[in-house]
Every structure is written in C-alpha cells, then in structure tokens.
Design a protein around this motif. Structure first.
Motif, PDB file in Angstrom:
ATOM      1  N   ILE A 200       0.847  -1.178   0.000  1.00 55.88           N
ATOM      2  CA  ILE A 200       0.000   0.000   0.000  1.00 55.88           C
ATOM      3  C   ILE A 200       0.883   1.229   0.000  1.00 55.88           C
ATOM      4  CG2 ILE A 200      -1.642   1.363   1.355  1.00 55.88           C
ATOM      5  CD1 ILE A 200      -2.799  -1.186   2.412  1.00 55.88           C
ATOM      6  N   ALA A 201       0.623   2.132  -0.909  1.00 61.13           N
ATOM      7  CA  ALA A 201       1.294   3.429  -0.883  1.00 61.13           C
ATOM      8  C   ALA A 201       0.600   4.256   0.194  1.00 61.13           C
ATOM      9  CB  ALA A 201       1.174   4.106  -2.244  1.00 61.13           C
ATOM     10  N   ARG A 202       1.393   4.863   1.064  1.00 65.96           N
ATOM     11  CA  ARG A 202       0.811   5.555   2.206  1.00 65.96           C
ATOM     12  C   ARG A 202       1.540   6.862   2.453  1.00 65.96           C
ATOM     13  NH1 ARG A 202      -2.090   3.547   6.555  1.00 65.96           N
ATOM     14  NH2 ARG A 202      -1.998   4.913   8.340  1.00 65.96           N
ATOM     15  N   ARG A 203       0.805   7.892   2.779  1.00 74.60           N
ATOM     16  CA  ARG A 203       1.410   9.168   3.137  1.00 74.60           C
ATOM     17  C   ARG A 203       0.530   9.821   4.180  1.00 74.60           C
ATOM     18  NH1 ARG A 203       4.690  13.348  -0.361  1.00 74.60           N
ATOM     19  NH2 ARG A 203       4.736  15.047   1.115  1.00 74.60           N
ATOM     20  N   ASP A 204       1.103  10.099   5.339  1.00 75.90           N
ATOM     21  CA  ASP A 204       0.321  10.680   6.429  1.00 75.90           C
ATOM     22  C   ASP A 204       0.671  12.132   6.719  1.00 75.90           C
ATOM     23  OD1 ASP A 204      -1.215   8.434   6.983  1.00 75.90           O
ATOM     24  OD2 ASP A 204       0.375   7.548   8.172  1.00 75.90           O
ATOM     25  N   ASP A 205       1.544  12.727   5.923  1.00 76.68           N
ATOM     26  CA  ASP A 205       1.961  14.092   6.229  1.00 76.68           C
ATOM     27  C   ASP A 205       1.681  15.069   5.093  1.00 76.68           C
ATOM     28  OD1 ASP A 205       3.769  13.108   4.428  1.00 76.68           O
ATOM     29  OD2 ASP A 205       5.484  14.092   5.362  1.00 76.68           O
ATOM     30  N   VAL A 206       0.824  14.695   4.162  1.00 74.76           N
ATOM     31  CA  VAL A 206       0.560  15.539   3.002  1.00 74.76           C
ATOM     32  C   VAL A 206      -0.131  16.831   3.412  1.00 74.76           C
ATOM     33  CG1 VAL A 206      -0.738  15.708   0.855  1.00 74.76           C
ATOM     34  CG2 VAL A 206       0.434  13.601   1.417  1.00 74.76           C
ATOM     35  N   LEU A 207      -0.980  16.750   4.395  1.00 73.66           N
ATOM     36  CA  LEU A 207      -1.822  17.890   4.716  1.00 73.66           C
ATOM     37  C   LEU A 207      -1.494  18.486   6.065  1.00 73.66           C
ATOM     38  CD1 LEU A 207      -5.139  16.249   3.605  1.00 73.66           C
ATOM     39  CD2 LEU A 207      -3.699  17.799   2.332  1.00 73.66           C
TER      40      LEU A 207
ATOM     41  N   VAL B 149      -3.973  -0.658  -7.213  1.00 71.34           N
ATOM     42  CA  VAL B 149      -3.064  -0.307  -6.120  1.00 71.34           C
ATOM     43  C   VAL B 149      -3.836   0.502  -5.074  1.00 71.34           C
ATOM     44  CG1 VAL B 149      -0.998   1.020  -5.500  1.00 71.34           C
ATOM     45  CG2 VAL B 149      -1.058  -0.301  -7.630  1.00 71.34           C
ATOM     46  N   PRO B 150      -3.859   0.026  -3.817  1.00 67.85           N
ATOM     47  CA  PRO B 150      -4.486   0.811  -2.756  1.00 67.85           C
ATOM     48  C   PRO B 150      -3.533   1.916  -2.313  1.00 67.85           C
ATOM     49  CG  PRO B 150      -3.705  -1.292  -1.884  1.00 67.85           C
ATOM     50  CD  PRO B 150      -3.409  -1.284  -3.355  1.00 67.85           C
ATOM     51  N   VAL B 151      -4.029   3.149  -2.275  1.00 65.47           N
ATOM     52  CA  VAL B 151      -3.220   4.291  -1.850  1.00 65.47           C
ATOM     53  C   VAL B 151      -3.949   4.956  -0.688  1.00 65.47           C
ATOM     54  CG1 VAL B 151      -2.144   6.463  -2.562  1.00 65.47           C
ATOM     55  CG2 VAL B 151      -2.381   4.599  -4.209  1.00 65.47           C
ATOM     56  N   ASN B 152      -3.226   5.177   0.417  1.00 64.25           N
ATOM     57  CA  ASN B 152      -3.817   5.706   1.630  1.00 64.25           C
ATOM     58  C   ASN B 152      -3.164   7.043   1.981  1.00 64.25           C
ATOM     59  OD1 ASN B 152      -4.465   6.224   4.377  1.00 64.25           O
ATOM     60  ND2 ASN B 152      -4.845   4.059   4.700  1.00 64.25           N
ATOM     61  N   VAL B 153      -3.981   8.073   2.158  1.00 66.38           N
ATOM     62  CA  VAL B 153      -3.493   9.385   2.573  1.00 66.38           C
ATOM     63  C   VAL B 153      -4.353   9.874   3.730  1.00 66.38           C
ATOM     64  CG1 VAL B 153      -3.115  11.791   1.901  1.00 66.38           C
ATOM     65  CG2 VAL B 153      -2.690   9.964   0.254  1.00 66.38           C
TER      66      VAL B 153
ATOM     67  N   PHE C 188      -2.867  11.982  -3.615  1.00 67.29           N
ATOM     68  CA  PHE C 188      -2.642  10.555  -3.843  1.00 67.29           C
ATOM     69  C   PHE C 188      -1.450  10.329  -4.786  1.00 67.29           C
ATOM     70  CE2 PHE C 188      -6.877  10.745  -2.162  1.00 67.29           C
ATOM     71  CZ  PHE C 188      -6.888   9.689  -1.269  1.00 67.29           C
ATOM     72  N   TYR C 189      -1.276  11.253  -5.721  1.00 63.04           N
ATOM     73  CA  TYR C 189      -0.077  11.230  -6.572  1.00 63.04           C
ATOM     74  C   TYR C 189       1.175  11.401  -5.712  1.00 63.04           C
ATOM     75  CZ  TYR C 189       3.556  13.555  -9.311  1.00 63.04           C
ATOM     76  OH  TYR C 189       4.759  13.947  -9.853  1.00 63.04           O
ATOM     77  N   LEU C 190       1.145  12.328  -4.756  1.00 63.63           N
ATOM     78  CA  LEU C 190       2.302  12.535  -3.875  1.00 63.63           C
ATOM     79  C   LEU C 190       2.627  11.272  -3.079  1.00 63.63           C
ATOM     80  CD1 LEU C 190       1.621  16.151  -2.535  1.00 63.63           C
ATOM     81  CD2 LEU C 190       3.315  15.438  -4.248  1.00 63.63           C
ATOM     82  N   ALA C 191       1.592  10.559  -2.630  1.00 63.54           N
ATOM     83  CA  ALA C 191       1.821   9.309  -1.891  1.00 63.54           C
ATOM     84  C   ALA C 191       2.488   8.267  -2.785  1.00 63.54           C
ATOM     85  CB  ALA C 191       0.508   8.774  -1.330  1.00 63.54           C
ATOM     86  N   LEU C 192       2.030   8.154  -4.034  1.00 63.95           N
ATOM     87  CA  LEU C 192       2.659   7.207  -4.963  1.00 63.95           C
ATOM     88  C   LEU C 192       4.108   7.590  -5.240  1.00 63.95           C
ATOM     89  CD1 LEU C 192      -0.179   6.600  -7.554  1.00 63.95           C
ATOM     90  CD2 LEU C 192       0.909   4.873  -6.102  1.00 63.95           C
ATOM     91  N   GLN C 193       4.359   8.882  -5.344  1.00 61.02           N
ATOM     92  CA  GLN C 193       5.711   9.374  -5.589  1.00 61.02           C
ATOM     93  C   GLN C 193       6.640   9.047  -4.413  1.00 61.02           C
ATOM     94  OE1 GLN C 193       5.958  13.676  -6.012  1.00 61.02           O
ATOM     95  NE2 GLN C 193       6.933  13.396  -7.989  1.00 61.02           N
TER      96      GLN C 193
END
Length: 133
Positions: free
Chosen positions: A1-8, A46-50, A69-74
């Motif tokens: 899983i692509a994951r990003r918890d700090d985007v916002l 692909v599951p992407v979690n933000v 979600f693009y940023l998480a994939l990146q």
C-alpha cells in the motif's frame, strides 16, 4: 500500500484535512507489472492511503486522481540491489538503487500556478521545482 500521512496540515480544530475535493487533479497511468516482480506486481489495482482515506487506482489505463494521492505514490519507494562490475578493476559490487514501488507515468499534470495555489492554501511547503519554474 502506498501511504502518506503528512501531506496535509491540520485543520484549526486539530483534525487532519481528509477532504480531497479541492485538490488539483492529475492524470497518471500505473504500469502493469509481471507477477514475478513481488507484491507490487500484477494487474491488481493499487491501494493508496493518505491521512486515513484510501482509494484504489487501476493499472494500465489513465486515471485522474487528487494530487495528494499522486504525492503518496511518488513517495512509495523501495530499494533494489543490483550487481555492478567495475570495468577497470573487474571487481563486482552490489549497490542499492531506490525505485518507485508502483511505477507510473504522468499523462496530464495540473499547471504550476494551480499547484502553487493548492500548496499555499493548505499551509504546505511549496516544492522548490515549482518556485523555479
């Protein structure tokens, strides 16, 4: 899983902003990978979690998604190890190389002005490459 918890940034009451309706949209195409390329392979979405919000992004066809979600994939990076031979000494080394966990192409990106406005509105740091453009 692509994951990003700090985007916002957090909202004024401390909650995470999970609303992507105001995000710029970007169109990407995730590569379909052979099944032998590990857990990231195959044709499965692909599951992407933000910030606790998940979306499934289909492979092998253009998909328009919110920018976060693009940023998480990146940011979804894995390290591969490859054997490299030094031509002068003949010695072989095994060196790390960072690659995208879920390779993709950008089909259509938002304008720099749209991205700068989004980063500014959310109190996010504007990436240097946008300021230099």
């Amino acid at each position: 899983i692509a994951r990003r918890d700090d985007v916002l940034t957090r909202l004024s009451d401390g909650r995470l902003d999970t609303d992507s309706s105001g995000d710029p949209r970007i169109t990407i195409q995730l590569h379909a990978l052979s099944k032998d390329s590990g857990p990231q392979g195959g044709n499965r979405p692909v599951p992407v979690n933000v910030n606790g919000v998940q979306m499934l992004i289909e492979r092998a066809k253009p998909q328009t998604i919110p920018y976060r979600f693009y940023l998480a994939l990146q940011d979804a990076i894995r390290t591969e190890w490859e054997s490299v031979k030094d031509e002068t000494t003949g010695k072989e080394d095994i060196l790390p190389r960072d690659v995208l966990s879920f390779p993709f192409n950008v089909v259509q990106a938002p304008s720099n002005a749209e991205l700068i406005a989004w980063f500014t509105k959310g109190g996010r740091r504007i990436p240097d490459h946008l300021l230099a453009a």
